[in-house]
Scaffold this motif. Structure first.
Motif: not given
Length: 297
Positions: A177, A223, A227, A231
């Motif tokens: 990300y 991962q 995330r 967020s």
């Protein structure tokens, strides 16, 4: 290639570096290899192949290592971020530079990425895209140059001054990300993300580092953690509850059926989501920072 330096982050990448660096040499692009504490001689190999090498004493993660490389790139106008398992095809660099001249208001450029099976990789949406959001994820691969909601970090060209002015890749992210986050900040700065169809890069996908025990679990940990981090950073709903529920069930089923690969995969996701939920950082997880004192979160 005046004004352009390729930055290649390596970590146990000796198996793929020769092809990557040979492709850059054919395009007359000087390469700076940032070695993330490889144990397979990647740094020495890169030096023998003619690349400038920046040796990091420990694995700093993908984004942080790229930051170090782009900072060290000197006076180059553009930085070409290239995964070690990427081979640029002839004429690709010229196509990217021509696009930069044709679209002066753009901030980020990426080639057409071709996977090992010949499939054209194009991600039609991003969790963080502030425009071209494509909520249903409809895939309509472009047939020419096009603005995109996301460009893969496997191969990117960016103005070095823009990259540095935005702080580079977010240093809190160890892996995953970081490219979504960079795309978001460049878009928020009013710059377009441009897919350059005439530039082609072959991508080994997942071949950047040699296989090692625990790699899948570690990858899935980051991962899930990343995330959750991005967020929270952009005020999106917290995904950790859903990740814990979904992957927890799968990990349990894998354990009941004695599937080690499933335990590693889904257990890694559960651990990463749980770490994010309780406020543990990825840098602490990797030994790059110390746990803050109680109440510091």
């Amino acid at each position: 290639m005046p004004g352009l330096v390729a930055v290649v982050v390596a970590h146990d990448s000796a198996g793929v570096l020769p092809a990557c660096l040979a492709a850059l040499a054919r395009e007359h692009v000087p390469a700076l290899v940032v070695d993330n504490a490889s144990r397979d001689g990647s740094a020495d190999l890169a030096a023998r192949l003619g690349a400038r090498v920046l040796r990091l004493p420990r694995n700093e993660g993908y984004g942080r290592a790229n930051n170090a490389g782009i900072w060290a790139a000197g006076r180059a106008e553009y930085a070409l971020i290239v995964n070690p398992d990427v081979e640029l095809q002839p004429g690709s660099v010229d196509a990217l530079l021509a696009a930069a001249e044709a679209y002066p208001d753009a901030g980020l450029f990426a080639p057409r990425i071709v996977e090992p099976d010949g499939r054209f990789f194009f991600q039609p949406r991003s969790l963080l895209a502030p425009y071209l959001t494509n909520p249903r994820g409809r895939l309509h691969p472009p047939e020419g140059d096009a603005c995109a909601p996301f460009l893969s970090g496997a191969c990117l060209m960016v103005r070095r001054d823009l990259f540095l002015s935005l702080g580079g890749f977010d240093p809190e992210i160890f892996l995953f990300y970081e490219d979504d986050d960079l795309c978001r900040r460049i878009a928020d700065a009013g710059k377009a993300l441009v897919h350059v169809h005439g530039a082609v890069a072959l991508h080994g996908r997942g071949a950047s580092s040699a296989p090692e025990r625990g790699r899948v679990r570690r990858s899935r940990w980051h991962q899930a953690w990343s995330r959750s981090y991005v967020s929270r950073k952009y005020g999106l709903p917290d995904p950790t509850g859903a990740m814990l529920a979904k992957n927890g069930v799968k990990a349990l089923l894998a354990a009941l059926s004695f599937r080690r690969s499933g335990i590693e995969r889904y257990g890694g996701s559960v651990a990463g989501a749980w770490a994010a939920r309780r406020g543990r950082s990825a840098l602490v997880q990797e030994g790059l920072a110390t746990e803050p004192e109680a109440g510091a979160w």
